[in-house]
Design a protein around this motif. Structure first.
Motif, PDB file in Angstrom:
ATOM      1  N   LEU A   1      55.768  34.390 -44.361  1.00  0.00           N
ATOM      2  CA  LEU A   1      54.932  33.431 -45.081  1.00  0.00           C
ATOM      3  C   LEU A   1      55.198  33.439 -46.573  1.00  0.00           C
ATOM      4  CD1 LEU A   1      51.534  34.149 -43.254  1.00  0.00           C
ATOM      5  CD2 LEU A   1      53.312  32.481 -42.656  1.00  0.00           C
ATOM      6  N   GLY A   2      55.991  34.386 -47.034  1.00  0.00           N
ATOM      7  CA  GLY A   2      56.278  34.521 -48.456  1.00  0.00           C
ATOM      8  C   GLY A   2      57.628  33.940 -48.815  1.00  0.00           C
ATOM      9  N   PRO A   3      58.156  34.306 -49.990  1.00  0.00           N
ATOM     10  CA  PRO A   3      57.577  35.260 -50.935  1.00  0.00           C
ATOM     11  C   PRO A   3      56.409  34.658 -51.694  1.00  0.00           C
ATOM     12  CG  PRO A   3      59.560  34.319 -51.865  1.00  0.00           C
ATOM     13  CD  PRO A   3      59.452  33.778 -50.463  1.00  0.00           C
ATOM     14  N   PHE A   4      55.622  35.554 -52.300  1.00  0.00           N
ATOM     15  CA  PHE A   4      54.453  35.159 -53.049  1.00  0.00           C
ATOM     16  C   PHE A   4      54.669  35.439 -54.531  1.00  0.00           C
ATOM     17  CE2 PHE A   4      53.233  36.368 -48.774  1.00  0.00           C
ATOM     18  CZ  PHE A   4      52.446  35.302 -48.359  1.00  0.00           C
ATOM     19  N   GLY A   5      53.830  34.839 -55.350  1.00  0.00           N
ATOM     20  CA  GLY A   5      53.902  35.097 -56.786  1.00  0.00           C
ATOM     21  C   GLY A   5      53.103  36.334 -57.142  1.00  0.00           C
ATOM     22  N   GLN A   6      51.881  36.156 -57.634  1.00  0.00           N
ATOM     23  CA  GLN A   6      51.042  37.277 -58.022  1.00  0.00           C
ATOM     24  C   GLN A   6      50.171  37.721 -56.850  1.00  0.00           C
ATOM     25  OE1 GLN A   6      49.285  37.394 -61.911  1.00  0.00           O
ATOM     26  NE2 GLN A   6      50.381  35.569 -62.570  1.00  0.00           N
ATOM     27  N   GLY A   7      49.946  39.033 -56.749  1.00  0.00           N
ATOM     28  CA  GLY A   7      49.204  39.591 -55.634  1.00  0.00           C
ATOM     29  C   GLY A   7      48.009  40.404 -56.086  1.00  0.00           C
ATOM     30  N   LEU A   8      46.974  40.421 -55.244  1.00  0.00           N
ATOM     31  CA  LEU A   8      45.724  41.132 -55.541  1.00  0.00           C
ATOM     32  C   LEU A   8      45.311  41.960 -54.337  1.00  0.00           C
ATOM     33  CD1 LEU A   8      43.160  41.500 -57.379  1.00  0.00           C
ATOM     34  CD2 LEU A   8      42.179  39.547 -56.144  1.00  0.00           C
ATOM     35  N   ASP A   9      45.007  43.227 -54.575  1.00  0.00           N
ATOM     36  CA  ASP A   9      44.444  44.103 -53.543  1.00  0.00           C
ATOM     37  C   ASP A   9      42.957  44.241 -53.825  1.00  0.00           C
ATOM     38  OD1 ASP A   9      43.839  45.939 -51.618  1.00  0.00           O
ATOM     39  OD2 ASP A   9      45.281  47.453 -52.268  1.00  0.00           O
ATOM     40  N   VAL A  10      42.138  43.717 -52.931  1.00  0.00           N
ATOM     41  CA  VAL A  10      40.682  43.710 -53.082  1.00  0.00           C
ATOM     42  C   VAL A  10      40.117  44.991 -52.490  1.00  0.00           C
ATOM     43  CG1 VAL A  10      38.563  42.451 -52.554  1.00  0.00           C
ATOM     44  CG2 VAL A  10      40.698  41.192 -52.922  1.00  0.00           C
ATOM     45  N   CYS A  11      39.354  45.740 -53.281  1.00  0.00           N
ATOM     46  CA  CYS A  11      38.876  47.078 -52.885  1.00  0.00           C
ATOM     47  C   CYS A  11      40.081  47.975 -52.636  1.00  0.00           C
ATOM     48  CB  CYS A  11      37.982  47.014 -51.650  1.00  0.00           C
ATOM     49  SG  CYS A  11      36.527  45.973 -51.832  1.00  0.00           S
ATOM     50  N   CYS A  12      40.871  48.159 -53.682  1.00  0.00           N
ATOM     51  CA  CYS A  12      42.191  48.771 -53.552  1.00  0.00           C
ATOM     52  C   CYS A  12      42.166  50.264 -53.290  1.00  0.00           C
ATOM     53  CB  CYS A  12      43.005  48.494 -54.814  1.00  0.00           C
ATOM     54  SG  CYS A  12      42.283  49.205 -56.325  1.00  0.00           S
ATOM     55  N   GLY A  13      41.049  50.943 -53.589  1.00  0.00           N
ATOM     56  CA  GLY A  13      41.013  52.386 -53.396  1.00  0.00           C
ATOM     57  C   GLY A  13      42.092  53.080 -54.210  1.00  0.00           C
ATOM     58  N   THR A  14      42.833  53.971 -53.559  1.00  0.00           N
ATOM     59  CA  THR A  14      43.877  54.727 -54.257  1.00  0.00           C
ATOM     60  C   THR A  14      45.204  53.987 -54.306  1.00  0.00           C
ATOM     61  OG1 THR A  14      44.372  55.900 -52.200  1.00  0.00           O
ATOM     62  CG2 THR A  14      42.845  56.966 -53.729  1.00  0.00           C
ATOM     63  N   GLY A  15      45.220  52.727 -53.867  1.00  0.00           N
ATOM     64  CA  GLY A  15      46.408  51.902 -54.043  1.00  0.00           C
ATOM     65  C   GLY A  15      47.354  51.836 -52.868  1.00  0.00           C
ATOM     66  N   ALA A  16      46.884  52.167 -51.659  1.00  0.00           N
ATOM     67  CA  ALA A  16      47.768  52.129 -50.494  1.00  0.00           C
ATOM     68  C   ALA A  16      48.337  50.735 -50.258  1.00  0.00           C
ATOM     69  CB  ALA A  16      47.016  52.605 -49.247  1.00  0.00           C
ATOM     70  N   GLY A  17      47.559  49.695 -50.586  1.00  0.00           N
ATOM     71  CA  GLY A  17      48.016  48.332 -50.358  1.00  0.00           C
ATOM     72  C   GLY A  17      49.237  47.945 -51.160  1.00  0.00           C
ATOM     73  N   MET A  18      49.534  48.693 -52.228  1.00  0.00           N
ATOM     74  CA  MET A  18      50.721  48.389 -53.018  1.00  0.00           C
ATOM     75  C   MET A  18      51.996  48.592 -52.204  1.00  0.00           C
ATOM     76  SD  MET A  18      49.840  47.229 -55.877  1.00  0.00           S
ATOM     77  CE  MET A  18      48.169  46.883 -56.404  1.00  0.00           C
ATOM     78  N   ARG A  19      51.894  49.330 -51.112  1.00  0.00           N
ATOM     79  CA  ARG A  19      53.041  49.531 -50.222  1.00  0.00           C
ATOM     80  C   ARG A  19      53.568  48.191 -49.713  1.00  0.00           C
ATOM     81  NH1 ARG A  19      54.609  53.817 -46.541  1.00  0.00           N
ATOM     82  NH2 ARG A  19      55.623  53.026 -44.662  1.00  0.00           N
ATOM     83  N   ILE A  20      52.677  47.208 -49.555  1.00  0.00           N
ATOM     84  CA  ILE A  20      53.128  45.903 -49.077  1.00  0.00           C
ATOM     85  C   ILE A  20      53.119  44.843 -50.176  1.00  0.00           C
ATOM     86  CG2 ILE A  20      52.260  46.494 -46.786  1.00  0.00           C
ATOM     87  CD1 ILE A  20      50.181  44.292 -47.155  1.00  0.00           C
ATOM     88  N   LEU A  21      52.214  44.938 -51.141  1.00  0.00           N
ATOM     89  CA  LEU A  21      52.138  43.901 -52.166  1.00  0.00           C
ATOM     90  C   LEU A  21      53.401  43.850 -53.024  1.00  0.00           C
ATOM     91  CD1 LEU A  21      48.548  43.701 -53.725  1.00  0.00           C
ATOM     92  CD2 LEU A  21      49.739  42.020 -52.310  1.00  0.00           C
ATOM     93  N   LYS A  22      53.883  45.003 -53.419  1.00  0.00           N
ATOM     94  CA  LYS A  22      55.050  45.013 -54.315  1.00  0.00           C
ATOM     95  C   LYS A  22      56.267  44.333 -53.690  1.00  0.00           C
ATOM     96  CE  LYS A  22      53.913  49.131 -57.063  1.00  0.00           C
ATOM     97  NZ  LYS A  22      54.336  50.511 -57.400  1.00  0.00           N
TER      98      LYS A  22
END
Length: 240
Positions: free
Chosen positions: A53-74
């Motif tokens: 569905l991507g690529p995407f421009g800017q990304g946001l992790d909502v309730c990011c905690g310690t940042g695990a979601g950056m594994r996919i956002l970056k």
């Protein structure tokens, strides 16, 4: 369930008797060594589903905690990636792990962003919001997305009543309700308050067009249905 680097029972008890924010501030240094941190298998399955569905421009992790979601956002986003959470302690851990991302402390029920992101994700956070709070959360994410933007998060199928997990989760939620009835400040964490149909209805009411995609790498239940689905909530594109 916990590695030797994880919290002790005493530390978990102190967290459980705190507010949500204070509890996660206390747990933050050990959070990644607990089962509460989203598993890499869930993150990877989500990334696989989002990649076409991507690529995407800017990304946001909502309730990011310690940042695990950056594994996919970056990898999915070509521009700035941002995490937002209300816990100072969790954000400190995230900032240390991912110094190249942007980190914002805020209550996600009142997000201040306006049409800034193309993709928003969230992992394991819905249980921290009462059903009455979901509309504000989803409305904030809707505002934060650009027209055509996507809000994606995995949601698990409820375990069958014959499963031990069904009774374990029911018991946990009942215990939390008792705890919150007799102790202040409350600690909102429930596992059975966000069924798929209710989440879909709240997202639709916020203005999203909602579809789902099976996360087949995470397995199927005995009836053949997927154990997890990815919610894909699309903000309508602006008319030409």
């Amino acid at each position: 369930m916990f590695s030797p680097q994880g919290p002790s029972l005493r530390e978990l008890a102190i967290q459980a008797l705190s507010s949500v924010e204070r509890g996660y501030d206390l747990l933050a240094p050990r959070f990644d060594h607990t089962p509460f941190r989203t598993a890499d298998s869930v993150l990877d399955a989500t990334a696989d589903a989002l990649r076409p569905l991507g690529p995407f421009g800017q990304g946001l992790d909502v309730c990011c905690g310690t940042g695990a979601g950056m594994r996919i956002l970056k990898p999915l986003c070509q521009e700035r990636v941002t995490g937002v959470d209300f816990s100072t302690g969790m954000l400190a851990q995230a900032r240390e792990a991912h110094p190249d991302a942007e980190w914002v402390q805020a209550d996600v029920r009142a997000l201040h962003f306006a049409e800034a992101f193309d993709l928003a994700v969230s992992f394991g956070a819905l249980g921290h919001f009462l059903p009455s709070e979901r509309p504000a959360l989803f409305a904030g994410v809707y505002r934060a997305l650009r027209p055509g933007g996507l809000f994606a998060f995995p949601i698990g199928a409820p375990p069958p009543i014959t499963s031990g997990w069904y009774w374990a989760l029911l018991g946990f939620d009942l215990a939390m309700r008792v705890r919150n009835a007799v102790w202040r400040p409350p600690f909102v964490m429930y596992y059975r308050t966000c069924p798929l149909h209710a989440v879909r209805d709240d997202l639709t009411a916020a203005g999203f067009t909602v579809t789902t995609a099976p996360l087949t790498p995470l397995g199927r239940r005995e009836d053949g249905s997927p154990r997890y689905r990815l919610i894909l909530a699309r903000k309508p594109a602006r008319p030409d």
